[in-house]
Design a protein around this motif. Structure first.
Motif, mmCIF file in Angstrom:
data_model
loop_
_atom_site.group_PDB
_atom_site.id
_atom_site.type_symbol
_atom_site.label_atom_id
_atom_site.label_comp_id
_atom_site.label_asym_id
_atom_site.label_seq_id
_atom_site.Cartn_x
_atom_site.Cartn_y
_atom_site.Cartn_z
ATOM 1 N N GLU A 1 -1.840 1.127 -9.295
ATOM 2 C CA GLU A 1 -2.427 1.486 -10.580
ATOM 3 C C GLU A 1 -2.676 2.996 -10.642
ATOM 4 O O GLU A 1 -2.423 3.656 -11.651
ATOM 5 C CB GLU A 1 -3.754 0.712 -10.725
ATOM 6 C CG GLU A 1 -4.278 0.532 -12.121
ATOM 7 C CD GLU A 1 -3.214 0.152 -13.131
ATOM 8 O OE1 GLU A 1 -2.430 -0.788 -12.855
ATOM 9 O OE2 GLU A 1 -3.162 0.810 -14.192
ATOM 10 N N ASN B 1 -0.858 5.622 -13.210
ATOM 11 C CA ASN B 1 -1.683 6.476 -14.048
ATOM 12 C C ASN B 1 -1.353 7.965 -13.834
ATOM 13 O O ASN B 1 -1.196 8.726 -14.789
ATOM 14 C CB ASN B 1 -3.158 6.193 -13.722
ATOM 15 C CG ASN B 1 -4.076 6.825 -14.728
ATOM 16 O OD1 ASN B 1 -3.888 6.677 -15.923
ATOM 17 N ND2 ASN B 1 -5.062 7.564 -14.242
ATOM 18 N N LYS C 1 -2.680 -3.072 -4.984
ATOM 19 C CA LYS C 1 -2.705 -3.092 -6.458
ATOM 20 C C LYS C 1 -3.445 -1.882 -7.014
ATOM 21 O O LYS C 1 -3.010 -1.265 -7.986
ATOM 22 C CB LYS C 1 -3.400 -4.365 -6.953
ATOM 23 C CG LYS C 1 -2.436 -5.489 -7.268
ATOM 24 C CD LYS C 1 -3.160 -6.605 -7.954
ATOM 25 C CE LYS C 1 -2.424 -7.013 -9.213
ATOM 26 N NZ LYS C 1 -2.887 -8.289 -9.742
ATOM 27 N N GLN D 1 4.894 -2.157 -11.481
ATOM 28 C CA GLN D 1 4.242 -3.187 -12.284
ATOM 29 C C GLN D 1 4.627 -4.596 -11.870
ATOM 30 O O GLN D 1 3.809 -5.495 -11.861
ATOM 31 C CB GLN D 1 4.616 -2.983 -13.749
ATOM 32 C CG GLN D 1 3.424 -2.714 -14.602
ATOM 33 C CD GLN D 1 3.824 -2.426 -16.026
ATOM 34 O OE1 GLN D 1 4.935 -1.940 -16.292
ATOM 35 N NE2 GLN D 1 2.947 -2.721 -16.946
#
Ligand SMILES: [Fe+2]
Ligand SMILES: [Fe+2]
Length: 155
Positions: free
Chosen positions: A44, A48, A40, A98
């Motif tokens: 992320e 980003n 996870k 996601q």
């Protein structure tokens, strides 16, 4: 030595390659924390990086570098078509991070794709650019690339 007009893009490539490696290692359970938590975190980080760095980077390539190369070296057309497709796949992959239920596979594949993409630009496209562009064109392009990338510097 990279041509000055391409240095900012090459700098992103450098970071992109490091991230691509982390993605593959994470997917293989070779980075801590391992398991779902690490996957996870890495997802992320990728989202980003794509959102902040690669979207403007792709924009600079798609609006400036690729069209210029197309005009300058007609043989570069097939390579550019491939690179454009890869941009789409990378953007799609980042979006899918996601909600993906198979995060490890997606991260591995995305890391692999990102690395291959960057290496093609660094080894094929950029040297071709450098061998054909005139100093005046390059200077113009450098300014235009800076303009696109300047937006993210303020974030
Ligand atoms: Fe690219
Ligand atoms: Fe690139």
């Amino acid at each position: 030595m990279r041509h000055p007009s391409l240095i900012r893009l090459s700098h992103d490539h450098h970071h992109g390659l490091a991230l691509a490696l982390r993605c593959r290692k994470q997917a293989l359970g070779q980075l801590k924390p391992t398991g779902a938590q690490g996957l996870k975190q890495r997802a992320e980080e990728v989202r980003n990086f794509v959102g902040v760095n690669l979207r403007p980077h792709f924009q600079a390539e798609e609006e400036l570098v690729f069209p210029h190369m197309r005009d300058l070296v007609s043989e570069s057309q097939p390579l550019i078509e491939e690179l454009l497709k890869e941009h789409e796949w990378i953007r799609d992959g980042a979006d899918r991070l996601q909600e993906s239920s198979s995060l490890a596979k997606l991260l591995f594949d995305l890391g692999d794709l990102l690395e291959r993409h960057i290496r093609r630009e660094e080894r094929e496209l950029f040297p071709l650019f450098e061998s054909r562009v005139t100093p005046a064109e390059a200077e113009k392009l450098k300014v235009e690339i800076e303009k696109i990338l300047a937006g993210r510097d303020r974030k």
